[in-house]
Write an enzyme that holds these catalytic residues in place. Sequence first.
Site, mmCIF file in Angstrom:
data_model
loop_
_atom_site.group_PDB
_atom_site.id
_atom_site.type_symbol
_atom_site.label_atom_id
_atom_site.label_comp_id
_atom_site.label_asym_id
_atom_site.label_seq_id
_atom_site.Cartn_x
_atom_site.Cartn_y
_atom_site.Cartn_z
ATOM 1 N N ASP A 135 -25.055 -4.511 -46.317
ATOM 2 C CA ASP A 135 -24.531 -3.941 -47.555
ATOM 3 C C ASP A 135 -24.583 -4.975 -48.689
ATOM 4 O OD1 ASP A 135 -23.273 -1.765 -49.007
ATOM 5 O OD2 ASP A 135 -21.459 -3.006 -49.018
ATOM 6 N N GLU A 186 -7.207 -12.225 -59.087
ATOM 7 C CA GLU A 186 -8.189 -12.014 -60.144
ATOM 8 C C GLU A 186 -7.799 -12.893 -61.335
ATOM 9 O OE1 GLU A 186 -10.863 -10.361 -59.856
ATOM 10 O OE2 GLU A 186 -10.487 -9.203 -58.030
#
Length: 308
Positions: free
Chosen positions: A255, A230
């Site tokens: 999804d 991240e």
Amino acid sequence: MITPTDSTASLAIDTKSIESLKQSAKQNSPESLKAAAQQFEALFVNMMLKSMRDATPQEGLFDNQQTKMYQSMLDQQLGQNMASRGIGLADVLIRQLSINQGSDDGTNGSGGVQTGLSDMVRTDLLQSMAPRTVKPSPRTAEEAGAAITSSSSSRPAHVKAFQEKLTSHAEEASRTTGIPAEFMLGQAALESGWGKRMIRTTDGTNSHNLFGIKATASWKGKTVDAVTTEYVDGVPQKRVEKFRAYDSYADSFRDYANLLRNNPRYEKVIANASDVEGFAKGLQRAGYATDPNYAAKLTNIIKTNFSS
């Protein structure tokens, strides 16, 4: 009566033919009008050739002022010969000038002063000079998938294998979201490393999570923990995050389609789904990934591997 010479059949540098054209033009005859229009067409073609020459690098061993002079003379004659066959410009000019000849008072027939080409002739002129293009018809999801498959023959083996395995699922998601199947295939390739960096459980079971979707508090399905990178203030950091797990790749695409269709933060992504860069930048602005280069990476993958 002076008979106008066919200037397009003579040498471009022949001063006698040019003088003859001047004399015949004074007679205001249809023949002289045609000759003048053809000469103008030749001039137009020569200007195009000159622009093409200027845009071409000329650094050869034999390039000098003398060769440029003879090249210019050759281009003038080439333009003359091309105009003799016609590109449509002379015909448009003849029609317009014929209209002007029929109105000696300088009006366009409706009382107004004629200051230029009529709308109809201007349209004809633009159409005669415009390149011929064919506008592609809208493609269905099945046609888009077929185009992806048919255009992949020259692509690397891992790209073709990725397409063959997942294109049908991408087409189904495309029908739901309106996002082109190739865009979703590109994002799946980026997130999963072409299927080689799939998130797996501790026992090695495949999570089938192609899009790197995390398991938030609202997720009620299976999960798997994995180390991910991240970016915080532009600095990469390794973290362990919880991700969603699916029973199949088809479930992963479904999804993903539901996420983009039902989450308000991705509304602009759906709206810009017809453009590769707009789609990629929209995902980044919506916060899909923290990588500051995410949009550029995704755009490159789609254009390089999935553009038909």
